[in-house]
Design a protein around this motif. Structure first.
Motif, PDB file in Angstrom:
ATOM      1  N   GLN A 176       0.341   8.712   3.385  1.00 35.42           N
ATOM      2  CA  GLN A 176       1.777   9.259   3.148  1.00 35.42           C
ATOM      3  C   GLN A 176       2.161   9.056   1.563  1.00 35.42           C
ATOM      4  OE1 GLN A 176       4.598   7.167   5.812  1.00 35.42           O
ATOM      5  NE2 GLN A 176       3.142   7.339   7.449  1.00 35.42           N
ATOM      6  N   MET A 177       1.629   7.946   0.925  1.00 35.50           N
ATOM      7  CA  MET A 177       1.813   7.683  -0.453  1.00 35.50           C
ATOM      8  C   MET A 177       1.064   8.868  -1.244  1.00 35.50           C
ATOM      9  SD  MET A 177       2.880   6.228  -3.068  1.00 35.50           S
ATOM     10  CE  MET A 177       2.414   6.236  -4.606  1.00 35.50           C
ATOM     11  N   THR A 223       0.663  -1.162   0.023  1.00 32.66           N
ATOM     12  CA  THR A 223      -0.108   0.061  -0.024  1.00 32.66           C
ATOM     13  C   THR A 223       0.934   1.305  -0.065  1.00 32.66           C
ATOM     14  OG1 THR A 223      -1.624  -1.118   1.192  1.00 32.66           O
ATOM     15  CG2 THR A 223      -1.782   1.120   1.189  1.00 32.66           C
ATOM     16  N   ALA A 224       2.023   1.125   0.641  1.00 33.41           N
ATOM     17  CA  ALA A 224       2.835   2.292   0.790  1.00 33.41           C
ATOM     18  C   ALA A 224       3.231   2.853  -0.418  1.00 33.41           C
ATOM     19  CB  ALA A 224       4.125   2.199   1.805  1.00 33.41           C
ATOM     20  N   VAL A 225       3.556   1.770  -1.537  1.00 32.85           N
ATOM     21  CA  VAL A 225       4.013   2.239  -2.711  1.00 32.85           C
ATOM     22  C   VAL A 225       2.972   2.367  -3.791  1.00 32.85           C
ATOM     23  CG1 VAL A 225       6.313   1.361  -2.289  1.00 32.85           C
ATOM     24  CG2 VAL A 225       4.462  -0.025  -3.457  1.00 32.85           C
ATOM     25  N   GLY A 226       1.594   2.441  -3.445  1.00 34.23           N
ATOM     26  CA  GLY A 226       0.508   2.671  -4.342  1.00 34.23           C
ATOM     27  C   GLY A 226       0.040   1.552  -4.750  1.00 34.23           C
ATOM     28  N   ALA A 232       2.740  11.562  -3.625  1.00 32.40           N
ATOM     29  CA  ALA A 232       2.489  11.720  -5.048  1.00 32.40           C
ATOM     30  C   ALA A 232       1.974  13.112  -5.460  1.00 32.40           C
ATOM     31  CB  ALA A 232       1.169  10.583  -5.533  1.00 32.40           C
ATOM     32  N   LEU A 233       1.434  13.817  -4.446  1.00 30.52           N
ATOM     33  CA  LEU A 233       1.042  15.215  -4.354  1.00 30.52           C
ATOM     34  C   LEU A 233       1.883  15.998  -4.588  1.00 30.52           C
ATOM     35  CD1 LEU A 233      -1.159  17.470  -4.700  1.00 30.52           C
ATOM     36  CD2 LEU A 233      -1.493  17.135  -2.334  1.00 30.52           C
ATOM     37  N   ALA A 234       3.119  15.655  -3.756  1.00 30.11           N
ATOM     38  CA  ALA A 234       4.283  16.737  -3.850  1.00 30.11           C
ATOM     39  C   ALA A 234       4.799  16.624  -5.048  1.00 30.11           C
ATOM     40  CB  ALA A 234       5.197  16.333  -2.717  1.00 30.11           C
ATOM     41  N   VAL A 280      -7.239  -3.912  13.870  1.00 32.73           N
ATOM     42  CA  VAL A 280      -7.271  -2.549  14.081  1.00 32.73           C
ATOM     43  C   VAL A 280      -5.773  -1.861  13.765  1.00 32.73           C
ATOM     44  CG1 VAL A 280      -6.932  -0.660  15.934  1.00 32.73           C
ATOM     45  CG2 VAL A 280      -8.799  -2.336  16.124  1.00 32.73           C
ATOM     46  N   ASP A 281      -4.939  -2.854  13.854  1.00 33.52           N
ATOM     47  CA  ASP A 281      -3.399  -2.554  13.663  1.00 33.52           C
ATOM     48  C   ASP A 281      -3.408  -2.387  12.136  1.00 33.52           C
ATOM     49  OD1 ASP A 281      -0.555  -2.089  13.983  1.00 33.52           O
ATOM     50  OD2 ASP A 281      -0.217  -4.179  13.685  1.00 33.52           O
ATOM     51  N   LEU A 282      -4.024  -3.494  11.460  1.00 32.43           N
ATOM     52  CA  LEU A 282      -3.927  -3.534  10.016  1.00 32.43           C
ATOM     53  C   LEU A 282      -4.659  -2.303   9.338  1.00 32.43           C
ATOM     54  CD1 LEU A 282      -3.518  -4.936   7.221  1.00 32.43           C
ATOM     55  CD2 LEU A 282      -5.606  -5.859   7.509  1.00 32.43           C
ATOM     56  N   TYR A 283      -5.829  -2.046   9.899  1.00 26.65           N
ATOM     57  CA  TYR A 283      -6.322  -0.689   9.408  1.00 26.65           C
ATOM     58  C   TYR A 283      -5.765   0.508   9.689  1.00 26.65           C
ATOM     59  CZ  TYR A 283     -10.246   2.809   9.409  1.00 26.65           C
ATOM     60  OH  TYR A 283     -10.946   3.830   9.198  1.00 26.65           O
ATOM     61  N   GLN A 284      -5.087   0.688  10.840  1.00 26.31           N
ATOM     62  CA  GLN A 284      -4.649   1.977  10.958  1.00 26.31           C
ATOM     63  C   GLN A 284      -3.353   2.052  10.173  1.00 26.31           C
ATOM     64  OE1 GLN A 284      -4.124   1.820  15.370  1.00 26.31           O
ATOM     65  NE2 GLN A 284      -6.289   3.066  15.448  1.00 26.31           N
ATOM     66  N   GLN A 285      -2.607   0.902  10.006  1.00 26.47           N
ATOM     67  CA  GLN A 285      -1.174   1.073   9.157  1.00 26.47           C
ATOM     68  C   GLN A 285      -1.488   1.202   7.723  1.00 26.47           C
ATOM     69  OE1 GLN A 285       2.269  -1.440   9.942  1.00 26.47           O
ATOM     70  NE2 GLN A 285       1.216  -2.384  11.699  1.00 26.47           N
ATOM     71  N   VAL A 286      -2.614   0.811   7.373  1.00 28.91           N
ATOM     72  CA  VAL A 286      -2.841   0.741   5.865  1.00 28.91           C
ATOM     73  C   VAL A 286      -3.301   2.182   5.499  1.00 28.91           C
ATOM     74  CG1 VAL A 286      -4.491   0.041   4.044  1.00 28.91           C
ATOM     75  CG2 VAL A 286      -3.402  -1.730   5.325  1.00 28.91           C
ATOM     76  N   ASN A 287      -4.455   2.722   6.565  1.00 28.03           N
ATOM     77  CA  ASN A 287      -4.592   4.260   6.396  1.00 28.03           C
ATOM     78  C   ASN A 287      -3.484   5.051   6.193  1.00 28.03           C
ATOM     79  OD1 ASN A 287      -7.427   3.449   5.812  1.00 28.03           O
ATOM     80  ND2 ASN A 287      -7.993   4.159   7.882  1.00 28.03           N
ATOM     81  N   SER A 288      -2.567   5.090   7.066  1.00 28.71           N
ATOM     82  CA  SER A 288      -1.428   5.713   7.345  1.00 28.71           C
ATOM     83  C   SER A 288      -0.538   5.524   6.157  1.00 28.71           C
ATOM     84  CB  SER A 288      -0.721   5.396   8.402  1.00 28.71           C
ATOM     85  OG  SER A 288       0.615   6.218   8.601  1.00 28.71           O
ATOM     86  N   ALA A 289      -0.276   4.291   5.555  1.00 30.54           N
ATOM     87  CA  ALA A 289       0.497   4.090   4.222  1.00 30.54           C
ATOM     88  C   ALA A 289      -0.238   5.076   3.184  1.00 30.54           C
ATOM     89  CB  ALA A 289       0.700   2.615   4.126  1.00 30.54           C
ATOM     90  N   ARG A 290      -1.528   4.722   3.100  1.00 29.01           N
ATOM     91  CA  ARG A 290      -2.100   5.551   1.929  1.00 29.01           C
ATOM     92  C   ARG A 290      -2.036   6.914   1.790  1.00 29.01           C
ATOM     93  NH1 ARG A 290      -6.381   2.798  -0.704  1.00 29.01           N
ATOM     94  NH2 ARG A 290      -7.503   4.776  -0.772  1.00 29.01           N
TER      95      ARG A 290
END
Length: 207
Positions: A86-87, A26-29, A91-93, A74-84
């Motif tokens: 940040q990605m 997820t962190a790399v899109g 990308a916006l930058a 909960v750990d999966l949900y929070q980490q995936v949302n955070s990775a999305r």
């Protein structure tokens, strides 16, 4: 809150290794379906895990009792949302850099000895992407769609819409409105009565 139960003795497919795999993808899109395949599970399974983690996280924020079996979800949900998030920020930058012409395409560093000073000199050469207005236009259309999106209105259209809204709020009466006709009759009768009560005008003075 929705809850799910596991059969006794059935090991959970949601392991720390799978969480790490999904988060890294997820962190790399990578799309959710491909992230799930990379972790060895179906997209529906990952969606079910994410839904359980979301519900459990919301319940905890609301002060409801926690269930230790929900921790991994909960750990999966929070980490995936955070990775999305940040990605998306990275990308916006790059989009904004492309619009401004500050996106680095190539960078070279050359070191040589200055024959005059005898010192080693480091020379850095950077090549940037030419400014592309389309990148900035894309950003504006998605962040401020009401102003720059395909359905954006001109300033005159906005003013016309405002005038129409104000006119709709104001009470209106038709010339054929019976209440208006009745009011006109009462007003005419009142004015006629006032005229009859006035003293006759004084005769004009003779020269």
């Amino acid at each position: 809150m929705r809850s799910s139960t596991r059969r006794p003795g059935r090991p959970s497919l949601l392991t720390p290794e799978r969480i790490e795999s999904i988060v890294k993808a997820t962190a790399v899109g990578v799309a959710t379906s491909l992230a799930a395949e990379g972790a060895g599970v179906s997209r529906a399974t990952v969606a079910r895990w994410m839904a359980r983690g979301r519900d459990a996280a919301q319940a905890r924020e609301d002060g409801e009792p926690t269930n230790p079996s929900d921790d991994a979800y909960v750990d999966l949900y929070q980490q995936v949302n955070s990775a999305r998030a940040q990605m998306a920020a990275r990308a916006l930058a790059r989009v904004l850099q492309a619009g401004a012409g500050s996106l680095v395409l190539e960078e070279r560093v050359r070191t040589y000895n200055d024959p005059v000073t005898g010192l080693d000199v480091e020379e850095r050469q950077t090549r940037y992407l030419r400014p592309d207005w389309r990148a900035a236009a894309w950003w504006l259309a998605h962040v401020f769609p009401e102003h720059y999106g395909p359905n954006a209105q001109s300033w005159e259209q906005v003013l016309d819409a405002y005038d129409a809204e104000q006119a709709a709020l104001e009470p209106s009466a038709s010339p054929d409105d019976p209440h208006l006709a009745e009011f006109a009759e009462r007003l005419a009768a009142t004015l006629a009565a006032q005229d009859s009560e006035l003293p006759p005008p004084l005769p004009a003075a003779s020269p």
